[in-house]
Write a protein that holds these residues in place. Sequence first.
Motif, PDB file in Angstrom:
ATOM      1  N   GLY A   1       0.741  -0.971   0.062  1.00 56.44           N
ATOM      2  CA  GLY A   1      -0.050   0.374   0.380  1.00 56.44           C
ATOM      3  C   GLY A   1       1.350   1.711  -0.264  1.00 56.44           C
ATOM      4  N   LEU A   2       2.358   0.879   0.009  1.00 60.87           N
ATOM      5  CA  LEU A   2       2.965   2.200   0.343  1.00 60.87           C
ATOM      6  C   LEU A   2       3.224   2.487  -1.139  1.00 60.87           C
ATOM      7  CD1 LEU A   2       4.700   4.541   1.809  1.00 60.87           C
ATOM      8  CD2 LEU A   2       6.151   2.845   1.568  1.00 60.87           C
ATOM      9  N   ASP A   3       3.562   2.021  -2.358  1.00 55.73           N
ATOM     10  CA  ASP A   3       3.934   2.646  -3.316  1.00 55.73           C
ATOM     11  C   ASP A   3       2.843   3.528  -4.001  1.00 55.73           C
ATOM     12  OD1 ASP A   3       6.518   2.005  -3.332  1.00 55.73           O
ATOM     13  OD2 ASP A   3       6.194   0.955  -5.168  1.00 55.73           O
ATOM     14  N   PRO A   4       1.447   2.982  -3.693  1.00 53.59           N
ATOM     15  CA  PRO A   4       0.261   3.832  -4.598  1.00 53.59           C
ATOM     16  C   PRO A   4       0.464   5.532  -3.893  1.00 53.59           C
ATOM     17  CG  PRO A   4      -0.367   1.832  -4.161  1.00 53.59           C
ATOM     18  CD  PRO A   4       1.402   1.880  -3.451  1.00 53.59           C
ATOM     19  N   LEU A   5      -0.096   4.889  -2.465  1.00 52.53           N
ATOM     20  CA  LEU A   5      -0.064   6.859  -1.962  1.00 52.53           C
ATOM     21  C   LEU A   5       1.059   7.463  -1.866  1.00 52.53           C
ATOM     22  CD1 LEU A   5      -1.914   7.076   0.768  1.00 52.53           C
ATOM     23  CD2 LEU A   5      -0.271   6.459   2.303  1.00 52.53           C
ATOM     24  N   LEU A   6       2.196   7.028  -2.287  1.00 50.34           N
ATOM     25  CA  LEU A   6       3.687   7.886  -2.551  1.00 50.34           C
ATOM     26  C   LEU A   6       3.458   7.657  -3.828  1.00 50.34           C
ATOM     27  CD1 LEU A   6       6.090   8.595  -0.784  1.00 50.34           C
ATOM     28  CD2 LEU A   6       7.365   6.601  -2.801  1.00 50.34           C
ATOM     29  N   GLU A   7       3.569   7.540  -4.756  1.00 49.96           N
ATOM     30  CA  GLU A   7       3.141   8.313  -6.451  1.00 49.96           C
ATOM     31  C   GLU A   7       1.791   8.757  -6.704  1.00 49.96           C
ATOM     32  OE1 GLU A   7       2.206   6.222 -10.848  1.00 49.96           O
ATOM     33  OE2 GLU A   7       1.934   4.847  -8.955  1.00 49.96           O
ATOM     34  N   LYS A   8       0.519   8.499  -5.720  1.00 49.25           N
ATOM     35  CA  LYS A   8      -0.130   9.483  -5.729  1.00 49.25           C
ATOM     36  C   LYS A   8       0.091  11.778  -5.642  1.00 49.25           C
ATOM     37  CE  LYS A   8      -4.879  10.487  -3.130  1.00 49.25           C
ATOM     38  NZ  LYS A   8      -6.055   9.326  -2.052  1.00 49.25           N
ATOM     39  N   HIS A   9       1.343  11.242  -4.124  1.00 50.35           N
ATOM     40  CA  HIS A   9       1.025  12.829  -3.178  1.00 50.35           C
ATOM     41  C   HIS A   9       2.053  13.602  -4.182  1.00 50.35           C
ATOM     42  CE1 HIS A   9      -2.925  12.426  -1.582  1.00 50.35           C
ATOM     43  NE2 HIS A   9      -2.089  11.652  -0.411  1.00 50.35           N
ATOM     44  N   VAL A  10       3.642  12.349  -4.935  1.00 47.21           N
ATOM     45  CA  VAL A  10       4.597  12.806  -5.439  1.00 47.21           C
ATOM     46  C   VAL A  10       3.966  13.583  -6.497  1.00 47.21           C
ATOM     47  CG1 VAL A  10       6.331  12.899  -7.107  1.00 47.21           C
ATOM     48  CG2 VAL A  10       5.811  12.189  -4.565  1.00 47.21           C
ATOM     49  N   THR A  11       2.771  13.288  -7.514  1.00 45.68           N
ATOM     50  CA  THR A  11       2.061  13.547  -8.610  1.00 45.68           C
ATOM     51  C   THR A  11       1.385  14.174  -8.380  1.00 45.68           C
ATOM     52  OG1 THR A  11       2.116  11.293  -9.561  1.00 45.68           O
ATOM     53  CG2 THR A  11       0.415  12.422 -10.222  1.00 45.68           C
ATOM     54  N   SER A  12       0.493  14.561  -7.076  1.00 47.47           N
ATOM     55  CA  SER A  12      -0.244  15.921  -6.573  1.00 47.47           C
ATOM     56  C   SER A  12       0.529  17.133  -6.621  1.00 47.47           C
ATOM     57  CB  SER A  12      -1.221  15.939  -5.673  1.00 47.47           C
ATOM     58  OG  SER A  12      -0.534  15.482  -4.866  1.00 47.47           O
ATOM     59  N   GLY A  13       1.726  16.818  -6.197  1.00 48.79           N
ATOM     60  CA  GLY A  13       2.767  18.076  -5.766  1.00 48.79           C
ATOM     61  C   GLY A  13       2.813  18.117  -3.860  1.00 48.79           C
ATOM     62  N   ARG A  14       2.184  17.644  -3.627  1.00 50.17           N
ATOM     63  CA  ARG A  14       1.989  17.338  -2.141  1.00 50.17           C
ATOM     64  C   ARG A  14       3.168  17.231  -0.944  1.00 50.17           C
ATOM     65  NH1 ARG A  14      -3.602  15.604   0.159  1.00 50.17           N
ATOM     66  NH2 ARG A  14      -4.625  16.935  -0.883  1.00 50.17           N
ATOM     67  N   LEU A  15       3.340  15.927  -2.187  1.00 45.93           N
ATOM     68  CA  LEU A  15       4.884  15.554  -1.408  1.00 45.93           C
ATOM     69  C   LEU A  15       5.808  15.755  -2.589  1.00 45.93           C
ATOM     70  CD1 LEU A  15       6.225  13.485   1.309  1.00 45.93           C
ATOM     71  CD2 LEU A  15       4.805  11.826  -0.218  1.00 45.93           C
ATOM     72  N   ARG A  16       6.744  16.350  -1.781  1.00 44.50           N
ATOM     73  CA  ARG A  16       8.364  16.605  -2.757  1.00 44.50           C
ATOM     74  C   ARG A  16       9.332  15.658  -1.367  1.00 44.50           C
ATOM     75  NH1 ARG A  16      10.725  20.858  -3.063  1.00 44.50           N
ATOM     76  NH2 ARG A  16       9.490  22.078  -0.820  1.00 44.50           N
ATOM     77  N   PHE A  17      10.717  15.891  -2.318  1.00 37.42           N
ATOM     78  CA  PHE A  17      12.086  15.144  -0.943  1.00 37.42           C
ATOM     79  C   PHE A  17      13.386  16.017  -2.249  1.00 37.42           C
ATOM     80  CE2 PHE A  17       8.742  11.851  -2.180  1.00 37.42           C
ATOM     81  CZ  PHE A  17       8.791  11.101  -0.389  1.00 37.42           C
ATOM     82  N   THR A  18      14.228  16.067  -0.559  1.00 41.21           N
ATOM     83  CA  THR A  18      15.128  17.057  -1.255  1.00 41.21           C
ATOM     84  C   THR A  18      16.300  16.854   0.109  1.00 41.21           C
ATOM     85  OG1 THR A  18      16.112  19.574  -0.631  1.00 41.21           O
ATOM     86  CG2 THR A  18      14.736  18.823   1.194  1.00 41.21           C
ATOM     87  N   THR A  19      17.745  16.986  -0.434  1.00 40.11           N
ATOM     88  CA  THR A  19      18.712  16.504   0.275  1.00 40.11           C
ATOM     89  C   THR A  19      19.339  17.501   0.830  1.00 40.11           C
ATOM     90  OG1 THR A  19      20.491  16.990  -1.688  1.00 40.11           O
ATOM     91  CG2 THR A  19      19.748  14.413  -0.508  1.00 40.11           C
ATOM     92  N   ASP A  20      18.659  19.751   1.148  1.00 40.25           N
ATOM     93  CA  ASP A  20      19.309  19.993   1.253  1.00 40.25           C
ATOM     94  C   ASP A  20      18.262  20.636   2.460  1.00 40.25           C
ATOM     95  OD1 ASP A  20      19.604  23.264   1.905  1.00 40.25           O
ATOM     96  OD2 ASP A  20      19.483  23.135  -0.253  1.00 40.25           O
TER      97      ASP A  20
END
Length: 442
Positions: A50-69
Amino acid sequence: MRITVIGTGYLGATHAACMAELGYEVLGLDIDPEKIATLSQGRTPMYEPGLDPLLEKHVTSGRLRFTTDWAEAGAFGDVHFVCTNTPQRKGEFACDMSYVESAFDLLAPHLRENAVVVGKSTVPVGSAARLAERLAANAPADIADSVELAWNPEFLREGYAVQDTLHPDRLVVGVRAGGRGEAVLRQVYAPMIAEGVPFLVTDYPTAELVKTAANSFLATKISFINAMAEVCEASGADVVQLSAALAYDERIGGKFLGAGLGFGGGCLPKDIRAFMARAGELGADQALTFLREVDSINMRRRSRMVELAREQCGGGFLGRRIAVLGAAFKPNSDDVRDSPALNVAAQIQLQGGQVNVYDPKAMDNARKLFPGLSFAPTALEAAAGAHVVLHLTEWQEFRDLDPAVLGEIVAERRVLDGRNALDPQRWRTAGWTYRALGRPGE
């Protein structure tokens, strides 16, 4: 309110995706650029239902982003969840706090006024108070007094992490008396509180102890029934029937009373060892001496499975093929950390056995950890020509195997059920010699 999640391993990636699911803007941070690149594509580097679909959903929507900064994370977040790993220190029982300490030190200089940092990592009791001082010392001097630490331990079960995050059985928060931590976390977790999830407010050390105490209790219960399995083997009793009878007692209950190969993974083993080490530092080591036996019982189950396999191979492994069904430490996971299944497979190979391993999800991780083992692409290919089949991780795929079909391709119809999850009568009817930990022979 905007949230950052520091550390995007198993805990952090799950927490980040679930916070986005609750409606927050979330920024995940990790020092591993490859991991961040994978997560930014909406994929996780681990298997969790269940994690991959949830992750993809919110990365696609822009609500979830990732950084190294770190500067970006500090500027972005109102609430910062620290989810870094706390492994067992090499050569010791104690917990390695270096990852958590590093995360606090790198984040603190970039915090904004009134930021709340929330620890979720499993740490030795007393760590939160020390980290609060460290946070204040390293935050910008003009806002240091406004920065606050809370401790909010996680209680995730691998294979059910998304469910456990979105619908936990309780929320525990350790806060500073008179601070803003409680109010902020009540706001973060408002949807869960509205569902009726208990919200328990404690001091720092109590919140830290809830997680370690819970894991120690679960480990004790598992090792108790495995100790009973040892007695059952010596007396001819059946531990499965014993467990069923005990489960009717409401004071005991049936959960975690499944006898078998014991526990593994990245939590229970290292957490009970770190708990013992910390108790010793506090001068309370006698209170937890029983955990040494809990750990010992757990490890003996692995040795006992190797002994049973040797017996089924006629007293020695040389020239014998052994099929090992399972590599993950539990089903619905690809986690092979301290995996009982792989431990048994490696012991048998060291003693001369020709071992073939198969797992539905953990093959890549198993190869990295034990490159000297042989791996098969399917359960049937792992079992081909085997003199004994070991069932060591209770995947549904293995329960569904047809013993009659499997019997046509093995050298000898002998199965050892390390999880007491197969149907003995079904296998025996198909002509197999069925043995299991804590159960009498035919």
